[in-house]
Design a protein around this motif. Structure first.
Motif, PDB file in Angstrom:
ATOM      1  N   GLN A   3      16.290   2.083  -7.985  1.00 24.36           N
ATOM      2  CA  GLN A   3      16.364   1.274  -9.199  1.00 24.36           C
ATOM      3  C   GLN A   3      17.792   0.781  -9.447  1.00 24.36           C
ATOM      4  O   GLN A   3      17.998  -0.327  -9.945  1.00 24.36           O
ATOM      5  CB  GLN A   3      15.883   2.109 -10.393  1.00 24.36           C
ATOM      6  N   ASN A   4      18.776   1.614  -9.088  1.00 21.79           N
ATOM      7  CA  ASN A   4      20.180   1.266  -9.284  1.00 21.79           C
ATOM      8  C   ASN A   4      20.759   0.462  -8.131  1.00 21.79           C
ATOM      9  O   ASN A   4      21.966   0.236  -8.043  1.00 21.79           O
ATOM     10  CB  ASN A   4      21.022   2.528  -9.497  1.00 21.79           C
ATOM     11  N   GLY A   5      19.888   0.038  -7.207  1.00 19.70           N
ATOM     12  CA  GLY A   5      20.311  -0.827  -6.120  1.00 19.70           C
ATOM     13  C   GLY A   5      20.886  -0.114  -4.910  1.00 19.70           C
ATOM     14  O   GLY A   5      21.385  -0.767  -3.981  1.00 19.70           O
ATOM     15  N   LYS A   6      20.821   1.203  -4.860  1.00 25.93           N
ATOM     16  CA  LYS A   6      21.365   1.976  -3.732  1.00 25.93           C
ATOM     17  C   LYS A   6      20.219   2.327  -2.769  1.00 25.93           C
ATOM     18  O   LYS A   6      19.794   3.474  -2.656  1.00 25.93           O
ATOM     19  CB  LYS A   6      22.058   3.222  -4.255  1.00 25.93           C
ATOM     20  N   LYS A   7      19.725   1.289  -2.075  1.00 28.29           N
ATOM     21  CA  LYS A   7      18.485   1.425  -1.307  1.00 28.29           C
ATOM     22  C   LYS A   7      18.627   2.328  -0.084  1.00 28.29           C
ATOM     23  O   LYS A   7      17.693   3.069   0.260  1.00 28.29           O
ATOM     24  CB  LYS A   7      17.989   0.044  -0.900  1.00 28.29           C
ATOM     25  N   ASP A   8      19.777   2.282   0.585  1.00 25.14           N
ATOM     26  CA  ASP A   8      19.960   3.147   1.761  1.00 25.14           C
ATOM     27  C   ASP A   8      19.932   4.621   1.371  1.00 25.14           C
ATOM     28  O   ASP A   8      19.280   5.442   2.021  1.00 25.14           O
ATOM     29  CB  ASP A   8      21.284   2.820   2.455  1.00 25.14           C
ATOM     30  N   LEU A   9      20.669   4.962   0.319  1.00 29.82           N
ATOM     31  CA  LEU A   9      20.717   6.347  -0.152  1.00 29.82           C
ATOM     32  C   LEU A   9      19.349   6.774  -0.683  1.00 29.82           C
ATOM     33  O   LEU A   9      18.925   7.925  -0.501  1.00 29.82           O
ATOM     34  CB  LEU A   9      21.792   6.490  -1.235  1.00 29.82           C
ATOM     35  N   ALA A  10      18.654   5.842  -1.329  1.00 30.41           N
ATOM     36  CA  ALA A  10      17.311   6.137  -1.842  1.00 30.41           C
ATOM     37  C   ALA A  10      16.369   6.464  -0.686  1.00 30.41           C
ATOM     38  O   ALA A  10      15.594   7.432  -0.731  1.00 30.41           O
ATOM     39  CB  ALA A  10      16.780   4.962  -2.646  1.00 30.41           C
ATOM     40  N   LEU A  11      16.428   5.653   0.362  1.00 29.27           N
ATOM     41  CA  LEU A  11      15.558   5.856   1.516  1.00 29.27           C
ATOM     42  C   LEU A  11      15.816   7.211   2.162  1.00 29.27           C
ATOM     43  O   LEU A  11      14.877   7.901   2.590  1.00 29.27           O
ATOM     44  CB  LEU A  11      15.787   4.730   2.523  1.00 29.27           C
ATOM     45  N   ASN A  12      17.061   7.606   2.222  1.00 30.51           N
ATOM     46  CA  ASN A  12      17.425   8.907   2.792  1.00 30.51           C
ATOM     47  C   ASN A  12      16.794  10.049   1.986  1.00 30.51           C
ATOM     48  O   ASN A  12      16.266  11.010   2.551  1.00 30.51           O
ATOM     49  CB  ASN A  12      18.943   9.049   2.820  1.00 30.51           C
ATOM     50  N   ASN A  13      16.817   9.936   0.666  1.00 36.21           N
ATOM     51  CA  ASN A  13      16.243  10.977  -0.192  1.00 36.21           C
ATOM     52  C   ASN A  13      14.722  11.001  -0.105  1.00 36.21           C
ATOM     53  O   ASN A  13      14.111  12.072  -0.141  1.00 36.21           O
ATOM     54  CB  ASN A  13      16.702  10.782  -1.635  1.00 36.21           C
ATOM     55  N   PHE A  14      14.097   9.821   0.037  1.00 33.40           N
ATOM     56  CA  PHE A  14      12.641   9.793   0.228  1.00 33.40           C
ATOM     57  C   PHE A  14      12.270  10.491   1.540  1.00 33.40           C
ATOM     58  O   PHE A  14      11.263  11.202   1.624  1.00 33.40           O
ATOM     59  CB  PHE A  14      12.129   8.349   0.238  1.00 33.40           C
ATOM     60  N   GLY A  15      13.091  10.289   2.565  1.00 33.57           N
ATOM     61  CA  GLY A  15      12.838  10.933   3.859  1.00 33.57           C
ATOM     62  C   GLY A  15      12.933  12.443   3.764  1.00 33.57           C
ATOM     63  O   GLY A  15      12.102  13.169   4.344  1.00 33.57           O
ATOM     64  N   ILE A  16      13.938  12.947   3.029  1.00 34.15           N
ATOM     65  CA  ILE A  16      14.072  14.398   2.833  1.00 34.15           C
ATOM     66  C   ILE A  16      12.859  14.938   2.077  1.00 34.15           C
ATOM     67  O   ILE A  16      12.320  16.002   2.396  1.00 34.15           O
ATOM     68  CB  ILE A  16      15.369  14.714   2.064  1.00 34.15           C
ATOM     69  N   SER A  17      12.420  14.186   1.064  1.00 31.41           N
ATOM     70  CA  SER A  17      11.260  14.597   0.269  1.00 31.41           C
ATOM     71  C   SER A  17      10.020  14.763   1.146  1.00 31.41           C
ATOM     72  O   SER A  17       9.293  15.759   1.047  1.00 31.41           O
ATOM     73  CB  SER A  17      11.005  13.572  -0.833  1.00 31.41           C
ATOM     74  N   VAL A  18       9.786  13.790   2.024  1.00 31.60           N
ATOM     75  CA  VAL A  18       8.618  13.841   2.919  1.00 31.60           C
ATOM     76  C   VAL A  18       8.734  15.012   3.891  1.00 31.60           C
ATOM     77  O   VAL A  18       7.767  15.751   4.126  1.00 31.60           O
ATOM     78  CB  VAL A  18       8.477  12.510   3.691  1.00 31.60           C
ATOM     79  N   ALA A  19       9.933  15.222   4.460  1.00 31.62           N
ATOM     80  CA  ALA A  19      10.139  16.312   5.429  1.00 31.62           C
ATOM     81  C   ALA A  19       9.871  17.676   4.793  1.00 31.62           C
ATOM     82  O   ALA A  19       9.230  18.545   5.395  1.00 31.62           O
ATOM     83  CB  ALA A  19      11.556  16.248   5.987  1.00 31.62           C
TER      84      ALA A  19
END
Length: 462
Positions: free
Chosen positions: A421-437
């Motif tokens: 939402q704050n425009g930090k898409k790369d960092l967001a994607l990294n956190n989504f990946g950790i969540s899934v793992a």
């Protein structure tokens, strides 16, 4: 000999007359039995001088014909137990029948049938726990009758149910003792780590074992008001738990004096028909420099068994009110500190200032978690409340949650949502990946939803 260093429940077993002891015996058997008992005591009893006295007393009793009238194995075992306790009243000393009667041997001839019988007996004990509940006033109550080995998961499950109570009652009124490691595990739930709570001395090898508290697989309750109910049937390992808590001033004991048996030991085979439990060690509390042998654990509040429960609930409710008020005051203080930081958001002019704010917020929430004031959900709530008015602060709060609860898939999901939402898409994607793992590792039921969110974030980034 099958060796196991446990706190016995012999005071229950020894005086139980059943079909296992219905066997006729003669004078020769009695004499040979006492001779073997003497040898076992002289070689293994933790107190050699007392062993010598017990042997003399047994020989004298035999010579005087005290065992003449006993013609059945069970009554002879009870009489022997009574006599070996005369010298020093060591209630761990005990003798009982160790054979299977002929009419039951047919069913126990093979290992599988024996396994089924042992399995059935163990299941009936329900891992030693009788009841867990939450009483009005947010009082946790745990009733346990044995400290069986390999029951840590049961303890974890029961105390999970009591994790957010404002006072805890542990009822050991009918607890006959058990495995010292299990006793230590329950102690560790209510005490800080690496605390010396007992020292065991064993005659064989002149060995000393220091017993320390340790980490548990659940939420420690090191400051919750604790009440322990005890009585004459509270024995051995249950006494150790009570004595440990009393000596550390960690709990208030309610009820009647406990049984008074402090010495761990082993079961030794006397012959094919009888076994004896002999204390091979003794314990020393690091604070009192003694133990409860012979005198029992003496409660601070002496009251009859019928009234002990209601009295403990009354006291726990009073303590719970004080505990809640204390927690509320601590929580308000931390909340005010957070509000002060939030009010200074406009002063953030550099990355250095932002890093400093992150450190301050993390410090406050870390203290709150350590004091059992904030949970993962609480921190997430703080973050969500600031998303629209203070997105930078909300980001810092949700980042704290991933640090304090690094195994939770949902903390990374919430943090990733805000980062996107704050425009930090790369960092967001990294956190989504950790969540899934993490969700895959934990086989979380919401895994597929997290995967869809991850894929959506990847497509949004393109």
């Amino acid at each position: 000999m099958k060796s196991f260093f446990i706190y016995s429940i012999l005071f229950i077993i020894v005086f139980k007359v059943d079909v296992f002891g219905q066997k006729n015996i003669n004078d020769k058997f009695k004499k040979e039995t006492i001779s073997k008992i003497n040898l076992l005591l002289e070689e293994n009893y933790v107190f050699p001088d007392q062993a010598e006295s017990i042997v003399k007393h047994l020989n004298k009793s035999l010579k005087e014909g005290k065992f003449k009238k006993y013609e059945l194995l069970d009554s002879f075992a009870i009489a022997l137990t009574k006599e070996i306790r005369v010298v020093n009243n060591d209630k761990h000393l005990g003798i009982w029948p160790a054979f299977v009667p002929e009419k039951e041997k047919v069913n126990l001839d093979n290992d599988y049938q024996l396994y089924l019988k042992n399995y059935d007996d163990t299941r009936k004990k329900a891992n030693g726990f009788n009841e867990v509940k939450i009483i009005d006033g947010n009082i946790g109550y745990l009733n346990t009758s044995f400290f069986l080995s390999e029951t840590n998961q049961t303890i974890d499950s029961y105390l999970y149910l009591l994790a957010n109570t404002d006072a805890v009652i542990i009822d050991l009124t009918d607890n006959g003792g058990g495995n010292p490691k299990t006793v230590n595990y329950l102690c560790s739930y209510f005490l800080e780590n690496k605390l010396l709570i007992n020292t065991l001395y064993f005659r064989q090898g002149n060995r000393k074992d220091e017993i320390f508290t340790h980490q548990v697989n659940g939420k420690k309750r090191v400051d919750v008001p604790l009440f322990v109910i005890i009585g004459p049937k509270t024995f051995s390992g249950a006494e150790e738990f009570s004595y440990n808590m009393q000596s550390l001033k960690r709990a208030i004991l309610i009820g009647e004096n406990s049984g008074g048996a402090a010495n761990p030991g082993d079961v030794f085979k006397i012959n094919t028909d009888l076994e004896i439990f002999i204390p091979t060690g003794t314990s020393t509390n690091p604070i009192t420099k003694k133990n409860w042998e012979g005198i029992g654990v003496i409660p601070e509040i002496k009251i009859g068994a019928e009234e002990a429960y209601s009295k403990s609930v009354e006291l726990a409710r009073e303590a719970a009110i004080i505990y809640r008020n204390k927690k509320a005051a601590e929580s308000k203080k931390l909340y005010d500190e957070l509000q002060l930081i939030f009010s200074q958001e406009s002063l953030l002019v550099s990355e250095k200032d932002t890093v400093k704010m992150d450190e301050q917020i993390l410090q406050i929430f870390t203290k709150g978690v350590d004091l059992d004031l904030f949970t993962e959900k609480d921190i997430n709530f703080f973050g969500s409340q600031n998303i629209t008015k203070n997105p930078l602060i909300a980001e810092s709060i949700l980042k704290c949650n991933t640090i304090l609860y690094p195994k939770s898939p949902m903390t990374y999901l919430a943090y990733g949502d805000l980062l996107e939402q704050n425009g930090k898409k790369d960092l967001a994607l990294n956190n989504f990946g950790i969540s899934v793992a993490l969700a895959e590792e934990q086989k979380a039921p919401y895994l597929e939803g997290l995967k869809r969110r991850y894929e959506k974030a990847k497509s949004n980034k393109q």
